[in-house]
Design an enzyme around this catalytic site. Structure first.
Site, PDB file in Angstrom:
ATOM      1  N   ALA A 255       1.884  35.730 -32.725  1.00  0.00           N
ATOM      2  CA  ALA A 255       1.756  34.507 -31.925  1.00  0.00           C
ATOM      3  C   ALA A 255       1.585  33.256 -32.771  1.00  0.00           C
ATOM      4  CB  ALA A 255       0.578  34.627 -30.963  1.00  0.00           C
TER       5      ALA A 255
ATOM      6  N   HIS B  14      10.802  28.559 -30.529  1.00  0.00           N
ATOM      7  CA  HIS B  14       9.617  28.110 -29.795  1.00  0.00           C
ATOM      8  C   HIS B  14       9.197  26.789 -30.430  1.00  0.00           C
ATOM      9  CE1 HIS B  14       5.820  27.888 -27.800  1.00  0.00           C
ATOM     10  NE2 HIS B  14       5.108  28.107 -28.900  1.00  0.00           N
TER      11      HIS B  14
END
Length: 314
Positions: A121, A178
């Site tokens: 993450a 992202h």
């Protein structure tokens, strides 16, 4: 790994890691949950606090402060450790600092004998997922990044607000990096059972200009939140929970994770956010949606930016 016991190890007990940990305990997704951090006192304190929430959870979870050795029997290792994004800083600005940290972490995990699935993450997530894959030597399908799962959730939420439809009934994906070069797949958005384009043609209450503004708010959401409260962590915590459940429960669910491309979408040797089927083995397959010409160009640009940025740290 004990039969019937799921063990998840979290590396990094900052705001993102602890938000994820709370979600995991709250929903009792794994029987064993281990917290690892360079700040051992912080990890121990978080483990103590979380364990006191267990009596209120739907099922028991054993929570403790551990070490990299605990990764040996883990089904899933989730890494949220690293330097956070500061106000005015892009996710790609973090690459060199966090890549160095990651290489050390991954080596320590693999030295334990770990043979499960990685879920990454830390930003820039696509590049650090690639770094993890390279350093670990694990099969590509067992190294996964959170990708654009959160971006897609933000997209569905904001579209749901616009159309006054629950986000679970909005089918829409953000793909790509992202970050700043991500893109919406407008050509495959549907609201309930209606295709977006059909809805726009039928009802002039809605228009593409409004939709473009919605995407900009999705893309820049992290900047807006960081400006106001310093960091984002609840949304990504829930995103990581969703990916974890898809894996541990062998769901074969479709989520826009950061996965390794080897020819899909005309691209190779890059981790990037794309729709993928997730189950107990990790990424079962990458789903290729037919992109419009404009979407294809934007996706290619996103890939190019990632490759250029990660070249110095590999």
């Amino acid at each position: 790994m004990k039969k019937g016991i799921n063990r998840v190890v979290l590396v990094g007990t900052g705001a993102v890691g602890c938000s994820y940990a709370y979600c995991m305990i709250n929903q009792a997704v794994a029987e064993e949950f281990v917290l690892v951090d360079v700040n051992e006192a912080k990890a121990e304190g978080e483990a103590m606090d979380l364990s006191h929430a267990v009596p209120f959870a739907p099922a028991p979870t054993r929570v403790w402060k551990g070490s990299y050795e605990d990764c040996k029997d883990a089904d899933l290792v989730v890494i949220t450790a690293g330097l956070p994004q500061k106000p005015g800083e892009t996710r790609l600005d973090l690459v060199e600092k966090n890549a160095k940290i990651f290489k050390q972490i991954v080596r320590s995990i693999m030295d334990s004998g770990f043979d499960g699935i990685f879920l990454i993450a830390t930003n820039p997530v696509d590049i650090l997922t690639y770094v993890t894959w390279k350093e670990s030597g694990l099969p590509k399908e067992r190294v996964i990044g959170s990708g654009t799962t959160l971006d897609s959730a933000r997209f569905r939420y904001m579209l749901g607000e616009y159309f006054n439809i629950g986000p679970h009934n909005i089918h829409a994906y953000i793909i790509g990096e992202h970050g700043d070069t991500e893109l919406p797949v407008w050509s495959h958005v549907s609201v309930g059972i209606q295709k977006l384009q059909t809805l726009l043609e039928k009802d002039n209450t809605y228009n593409q200009e409004d939709l473009d503004k919605i995407f900009i708010n999705v893309r820049d959401a992290a900047y807006h939140i960081i400006e106001r409260k310093g960091a984002t962590y609840y949304g990504i915590g829930m995103s990581l929970l969703r990916v974890t459940k898809a894996i541990l429960n062998d769901e074969n669910s479709v989520l826009t994770v950061s996965a390794y491309l080897e020819g899909q979408y005309g691209q190779k040797d890059v981790y990037i956010g794309v729709p993928a089927v997730l189950n107990r083995g990790g990424v079962r397959e990458i789903l290729e949606v037919e992109l419009s010409e404009d979407e294809e160009l934007k996706f290619d640009h996103s890939v190019q930016v990632l490759k250029e940025t990660m070249a110095p740290v590999l």
